[in-house]
Design a protein around this motif. Structure first.
Motif, mmCIF file in Angstrom:
data_model
loop_
_atom_site.group_PDB
_atom_site.id
_atom_site.type_symbol
_atom_site.label_atom_id
_atom_site.label_comp_id
_atom_site.label_asym_id
_atom_site.label_seq_id
_atom_site.Cartn_x
_atom_site.Cartn_y
_atom_site.Cartn_z
ATOM 1 N N THR A 1 -9.152 30.503 -14.660
ATOM 2 C CA THR A 1 -9.958 29.560 -15.431
ATOM 3 C C THR A 1 -10.561 28.479 -14.546
ATOM 4 O O THR A 1 -10.017 28.141 -13.496
ATOM 5 N N SER B 1 -1.297 32.314 -12.793
ATOM 6 C CA SER B 1 -2.237 31.242 -13.118
ATOM 7 C C SER B 1 -3.048 30.889 -11.878
ATOM 8 O O SER B 1 -2.483 30.483 -10.863
ATOM 9 N N GLU C 1 -4.550 34.179 -15.812
ATOM 10 C CA GLU C 1 -5.436 33.081 -16.199
ATOM 11 C C GLU C 1 -6.255 32.678 -14.976
ATOM 12 O O GLU C 1 -5.714 32.075 -14.044
ATOM 13 N N LYS D 1 0.181 37.801 -15.494
ATOM 14 C CA LYS D 1 0.512 36.467 -16.016
ATOM 15 C C LYS D 1 0.469 35.364 -14.959
ATOM 16 O O LYS D 1 1.058 34.303 -15.126
ATOM 17 N N THR E 1 -14.996 30.071 -16.103
ATOM 18 C CA THR E 1 -15.203 30.683 -14.793
ATOM 19 C C THR E 1 -16.657 31.117 -14.636
ATOM 20 O O THR E 1 -17.244 31.689 -15.532
ATOM 21 N N TYR F 1 -3.096 39.756 -18.323
ATOM 22 C CA TYR F 1 -2.864 38.415 -18.872
ATOM 23 C C TYR F 1 -2.881 37.300 -17.819
ATOM 24 O O TYR F 1 -2.280 36.245 -18.019
ATOM 25 N N ASN G 1 -8.147 41.643 -20.303
ATOM 26 C CA ASN G 1 -7.033 40.819 -20.770
ATOM 27 C C ASN G 1 -6.910 39.488 -20.024
ATOM 28 O O ASN G 1 -5.994 38.720 -20.278
ATOM 29 N N VAL G 2 -7.823 39.222 -19.104
ATOM 30 C CA VAL G 2 -7.772 37.990 -18.307
ATOM 31 C C VAL G 2 -8.407 36.846 -19.094
ATOM 32 O O VAL G 2 -9.415 37.032 -19.779
ATOM 33 N N ASP G 3 -7.832 35.654 -18.989
ATOM 34 C CA ASP G 3 -8.453 34.453 -19.548
ATOM 35 C C ASP G 3 -9.425 33.930 -18.496
ATOM 36 O O ASP G 3 -9.001 33.411 -17.463
ATOM 37 N N TRP G 4 -10.728 34.072 -18.753
ATOM 38 C CA TRP G 4 -11.780 33.675 -17.813
ATOM 39 C C TRP G 4 -12.431 32.362 -18.226
ATOM 40 O O TRP G 4 -13.519 32.036 -17.756
ATOM 41 N N THR G 5 -11.816 31.568 -19.068
ATOM 42 C CA THR G 5 -12.415 30.349 -19.609
ATOM 43 C C THR G 5 -12.988 29.462 -18.497
ATOM 44 O O THR G 5 -12.275 29.095 -17.557
#
Length: 160
Positions: free
Chosen positions: A118, A96, A116, A94, A141, A114, A135-139
């Motif tokens: 990004t 950031s 982030e 989790k 990247t 989880y 499960n990683v937010d790669w937005t």
């Protein structure tokens, strides 16, 4: 300021270390959890094994920092320079990491549940053995020359 001075100030109750220069300090094994280190020069710092859960390091220069085996759960590393940082076996659950520099970075064996990551550039980053990549937010990247958890290498520019 060196690691000893930081420990003394921490023991005296200080928790906001924004803007300080701790370049190259050794505070491995320390527990500055949930403290604030905003826009600070921590390049080359040794934080191996440290409990940094919930710590805010936004905008810090952490190039060459050693976070191996550190607990960075829910840590904020947004806008940091993490070039050549070592996150080997670190817990980034989790965490950031928005708009950071992750070049020549070792994240082998890191737990990224989880996290982030990004709007970031990943180049020459080692993610072999890393956990929970799906499960990683790669937005936003972009990656190049990336070693994935299974040893697969992405050689060219690629949107995650």
């Amino acid at each position: 300021m060196d690691g000893e001075e930081l420990r003394r100030r921490y023991a005296a109750g200080e928790r906001n270390f924004a803007g300080l220069n701790l370049r190259g300090a050794n505070i491995s094994g320390s527990n500055p959890a949930e403290d604030i280190f905003v826009d600070i020069d921590l390049s080359g710092i040794n934080l191996s094994g440290a409990d940094l859960s919930g710590t805010i390091l936004a905008g810090a220069n952490l190039s060459g920092a050693d976070f191996s085996n550190a607990n960075l759960t829910r840590a904020t590393l947004d806008l940091c320079n993490l070039t050549s940082a070592n996150f080997c076996r670190a817990d980034l659950t989790k965490a950031s990491l928005a708009a950071v520099e992750l070049r020549d970075t070792n994240m082998s064996g890191a737990d990224l549940l989880y996290a982030e990551i990004t709007q970031t550039q990943l180049g020459n980053t080692n993610l072999s053995g890393a956990k929970h990549l799906s499960n990683v937010d790669w937005t936003g990247t972009k990656v190049s020359n990336l070693v994935l958890e299974d040893g697969t290498v992405i050689d060219s520019d690629h949107d995650w």
